[in-house]
Design an enzyme around this catalytic site. Sequence first.
Site, PDB file in Angstrom:
ATOM      1  N   ARG A  68      -4.992  -6.040 -14.696  1.00  0.00           N
ATOM      2  CA  ARG A  68      -3.999  -5.046 -15.120  1.00  0.00           C
ATOM      3  C   ARG A  68      -3.034  -5.673 -16.096  1.00  0.00           C
ATOM      4  NH1 ARG A  68      -2.430  -2.306  -9.305  1.00  0.00           N
ATOM      5  NH2 ARG A  68      -4.589  -2.027  -8.669  1.00  0.00           N
ATOM      6  N   SER A 160      -4.499   1.694 -11.071  1.00  0.00           N
ATOM      7  CA  SER A 160      -4.157   2.265  -9.771  1.00  0.00           C
ATOM      8  C   SER A 160      -2.838   3.038  -9.796  1.00  0.00           C
ATOM      9  CB  SER A 160      -4.142   1.155  -8.720  1.00  0.00           C
ATOM     10  OG  SER A 160      -4.014   1.717  -7.439  1.00  0.00           O
ATOM     11  N   HIS A 161      -1.879   2.576  -9.009  1.00  0.00           N
ATOM     12  CA  HIS A 161      -0.609   3.295  -8.861  1.00  0.00           C
ATOM     13  C   HIS A 161       0.408   2.902  -9.921  1.00  0.00           C
ATOM     14  CE1 HIS A 161      -0.923  -0.430  -6.685  1.00  0.00           C
ATOM     15  NE2 HIS A 161       0.350  -0.614  -6.944  1.00  0.00           N
ATOM     16  N   ASP A 325      -2.671   8.407  -5.126  1.00  0.00           N
ATOM     17  CA  ASP A 325      -2.141   7.619  -6.254  1.00  0.00           C
ATOM     18  C   ASP A 325      -2.954   7.851  -7.530  1.00  0.00           C
ATOM     19  OD1 ASP A 325      -4.442   6.204  -5.504  1.00  0.00           O
ATOM     20  OD2 ASP A 325      -3.617   4.309  -6.197  1.00  0.00           O
ATOM     21  N   ASP A 327      -5.474   6.498  -9.084  1.00  0.00           N
ATOM     22  CA  ASP A 327      -6.939   6.522  -9.082  1.00  0.00           C
ATOM     23  C   ASP A 327      -7.535   7.071  -7.783  1.00  0.00           C
ATOM     24  OD1 ASP A 327      -6.011   4.288  -7.715  1.00  0.00           O
ATOM     25  OD2 ASP A 327      -7.809   3.137  -8.107  1.00  0.00           O
ATOM     26  N   ASP A 329      -7.215   6.263  -4.507  1.00  0.00           N
ATOM     27  CA  ASP A 329      -7.616   5.522  -3.310  1.00  0.00           C
ATOM     28  C   ASP A 329      -6.502   5.408  -2.275  1.00  0.00           C
ATOM     29  OD1 ASP A 329      -6.223   3.760  -4.888  1.00  0.00           O
ATOM     30  OD2 ASP A 329      -7.705   2.142  -4.806  1.00  0.00           O
ATOM     31  N   ARG A 330      -5.251   5.620  -2.684  1.00  0.00           N
ATOM     32  CA  ARG A 330      -4.170   5.549  -1.696  1.00  0.00           C
ATOM     33  C   ARG A 330      -3.817   6.932  -1.163  1.00  0.00           C
ATOM     34  NH1 ARG A 330       0.308   1.134  -3.595  1.00  0.00           N
ATOM     35  NH2 ARG A 330      -1.169  -0.581  -3.751  1.00  0.00           N
ATOM     36  N   THR A 393      -4.845  -9.428   2.396  1.00  0.00           N
ATOM     37  CA  THR A 393      -4.528  -8.230   1.623  1.00  0.00           C
ATOM     38  C   THR A 393      -5.593  -7.979   0.556  1.00  0.00           C
ATOM     39  OG1 THR A 393      -2.174  -8.490   2.005  1.00  0.00           O
ATOM     40  CG2 THR A 393      -2.809  -7.299   0.018  1.00  0.00           C
ATOM     41  N   GLU A 412      -4.782  -0.582   5.294  1.00  0.00           N
ATOM     42  CA  GLU A 412      -3.710  -1.485   4.889  1.00  0.00           C
ATOM     43  C   GLU A 412      -2.391  -0.726   4.967  1.00  0.00           C
ATOM     44  OE1 GLU A 412      -4.606  -4.642   1.799  1.00  0.00           O
ATOM     45  OE2 GLU A 412      -5.505  -2.862   0.907  1.00  0.00           O
ATOM     46  N   SER A 414      -0.304  -0.636   2.817  1.00  0.00           N
ATOM     47  CA  SER A 414       0.049  -0.192   1.468  1.00  0.00           C
ATOM     48  C   SER A 414      -0.599   1.154   1.145  1.00  0.00           C
ATOM     49  CB  SER A 414      -0.387  -1.247   0.468  1.00  0.00           C
ATOM     50  OG  SER A 414      -1.759  -1.563   0.648  1.00  0.00           O
ATOM     51  N   LYS A 425     -10.944   2.112  -0.346  1.00  0.00           N
ATOM     52  CA  LYS A 425     -10.049   2.994   0.385  1.00  0.00           C
ATOM     53  C   LYS A 425     -10.111   4.367  -0.269  1.00  0.00           C
ATOM     54  CE  LYS A 425      -6.118   0.984  -1.992  1.00  0.00           C
ATOM     55  NZ  LYS A 425      -5.829  -0.446  -2.033  1.00  0.00           N
TER      56      LYS A 425
HETATM   57  C1  G1P Z   1      -1.248  -4.098  -3.352  1.00  0.00           C
HETATM   58  C2  G1P Z   1      -1.229  -3.865  -1.865  1.00  0.00           C
HETATM   59  C3  G1P Z   1      -2.586  -4.163  -1.279  1.00  0.00           C
HETATM   60  C4  G1P Z   1      -3.639  -3.338  -1.998  1.00  0.00           C
HETATM   61  C5  G1P Z   1      -3.549  -3.544  -3.491  1.00  0.00           C
HETATM   62  C6  G1P Z   1      -4.480  -2.622  -4.252  1.00  0.00           C
HETATM   63  O1  G1P Z   1      -1.547  -5.437  -3.627  1.00  0.00           O
HETATM   64  O2  G1P Z   1      -0.243  -4.645  -1.238  1.00  0.00           O
HETATM   65  O3  G1P Z   1      -2.569  -3.902   0.087  1.00  0.00           O
HETATM   66  O4  G1P Z   1      -4.921  -3.672  -1.552  1.00  0.00           O
HETATM   67  O5  G1P Z   1      -2.225  -3.286  -3.940  1.00  0.00           O
HETATM   68  O6  G1P Z   1      -4.163  -1.276  -4.048  1.00  0.00           O
HETATM   69  P1  G1P Z   1      -0.415  -6.527  -3.967  1.00  0.00           P
HETATM   70  O7  G1P Z   1       0.358  -5.971  -5.131  1.00  0.00           O
HETATM   71  O8  G1P Z   1       0.443  -6.602  -2.758  1.00  0.00           O
HETATM   72  O9  G1P Z   1      -1.168  -7.774  -4.268  1.00  0.00           O
HETATM   73 ZN    ZN Z   2      -5.184   2.993  -6.355  1.00  0.00          ZN
END
Ligand code: G1P
Ligand code: ZN
Length: 602
Positions: A68, A160-161, A325, A327, A329-330, A393, A412, A414, A425
């Site tokens: 990213r 992602s988010h 989120d 994409d 997955d959350r 994680t 998770e 998150s 997820k």
């Molecule tokens: C974060 C979340 C983790 C998740 C990841 C991808 O990662 O904490 O649980 O799997 O986003 O969605 P981090 O930024 O903490 O490395």
């Molecule tokens: Zn995502």
Amino acid sequence: MQLLGKRAGAAPARAGRSSAVAKIPVVAGSRSRVLSTTVMATAATQVPVKEVPTKPIDGQKTGTSGLRKKTKVFMSDNYLANWVQSLFNALGDEVAGQTLALGGDGRYFGKEAAQIIVKLAAGNGFKKIYVGKDAIMATPAMSAFIRRRKAYGGLIMSASHNPGGPEEDFGIKFNYTAGEPAPEKITDKIYGETTSISTLKMADIPDVDLSKVGVTTFGGFEVEVVDPIADYLATLKEVFDFGMLKAFVTRADFSMVFDAMHAVTGPYAKAIFVEELGAKPESIKNGVALPDFGGGHPDPNLTYAHDLVELQWSDAGAMLGAASDGDGDRNMILGKKFFVSPSDSVAMIAANAQACIPYFKGGLKGVARSMPTGAALDRVAAKLGLPFFETPTGWKFFGNLMDAGKCSVCGEESFGTGADHIREKDGIFAVLCWLSILAYKNKDVPVGGQLVTVEDVAAEFWGTYGRNFFSRYDYEACESAAAEKMMDHVRSVIAASPPGTKFGAFELATADDFEYTDPIDGSVAKGQGLRFVFTDGSRIIFRLSGTGSAGATIRMYIEQYTNDKARLKEDAQVALKDIIKVALDLSKLQEFTGREKPTVIT
Ligand code: G1P
Ligand code: ZN
């Protein structure tokens, strides 16, 4: 070479590459022309390939979930092409003659990026690429697609988010043959390749019209633009009882609201909740997917999904509120004036899965959570006698357990919840789980009767298992050096604190830097989070984020258990007040970072 050996025997023998003056007919939709450029052609696909010189670009290291960076960085020079070519280099001979899938969350630059990736796939010997219409495919949908179509792997263009747009973030990640995020042995290899890359193999073919479903061929290379929803929906129909869900969703006394946050799940939510299950069209909020997510931060938490939170805390709140989120997955699950913490959500789903969800009717094979995730799931595993795993994680650690048949449901803290129907997820899956729980628990309640609510499901769970209060404090975009210093300081506190050391009222049982040995392949992941576990089971954990694109994000995770019936409904921030103070004191977080307050509290 087989990186994982999963497709042994499946990959055709490597197609030799021939250097040739190609005169190759190229058919692009209705266009047909003959190229006569001096180029390489892959014997596998008979597509003209230009070898474009390039140079390594610094910092193309894959984080917790793909690469990213700022969109402008991805748009500059060969940034994207270098990484994708490095991926193909890392995969080596495996890719010749294979089928790849491509999609993304619809963020800015996705369509242009897709054209580059299509050319690289053709140039590197893939025989076919599936592309989601308009370069769209949600992350869980990609995982389902790879599995259903038996694709070799898939690329997801998403950060992602993280926000999207020309000034915000872009990203790319690779999912492998079982639909799982690329394991570290691949991502490490990709990074290695990025540091020595010298050539891009780009097929000399025109851009493909990604706005229409259909097949375009270039020599022996095929691009198939696909509906990004159909395969995913088919997978979900194998998991859930859509008939039961529809009967529940269309009850006059039920209401739901799903906030797609102007991200990829808008069209999915419309197809699944409205068209399949009969929810009212106005149940979907912010359902139009936009390249900049409407300027928002498409992260379904209490801070960024504030419109939904406000709605659910007003009198107009729905029985079930949910968000997903960028994409897809959350997920975040809300009741009326009620928040289900993700650590609890996965545990509540696991506890109810067998009764409420057809896919799990034979019972769960096992459950897993990431280390910082609250430990409610552990209690479910103990009560149901299920194998239980605590992983680092990141979703990639669940894949091996699932492939080995050891884990059905995982999650998770998150806002990630999932199961072994796919290897990612899955936001919409989580919403369908909650709908299934509500539908099942209300099956005998007549319309107009007292419905069992989200809060009732939680209360019943806490009554049985007790409650693991959990909170996460995020300090986003801190100065990297300051964050590192703070982590070093915490390491020194760990080193100086034997079991029995008192931190306020809490007595230390153990403290370490979490390390995980994968029980399936024996691989070891070190340095996965600094944790303090106290004698009453309370925990404090510090990690640096692996998904940020600027500076360092510190995550502080706090957990404390109670089975005191009088305290079960307490606000988590109130319940955790003392241990949060202990965490801030022992880490000297405020002193090191200058941050008085976290950016996000969950
Ligand atoms: C974060 C979340 C983790 C998740 C990841 C991808 O990662 O904490 O649980 O799997 O986003 O969605 P981090 O930024 O903490 O490395
Ligand atoms: Zn995502």
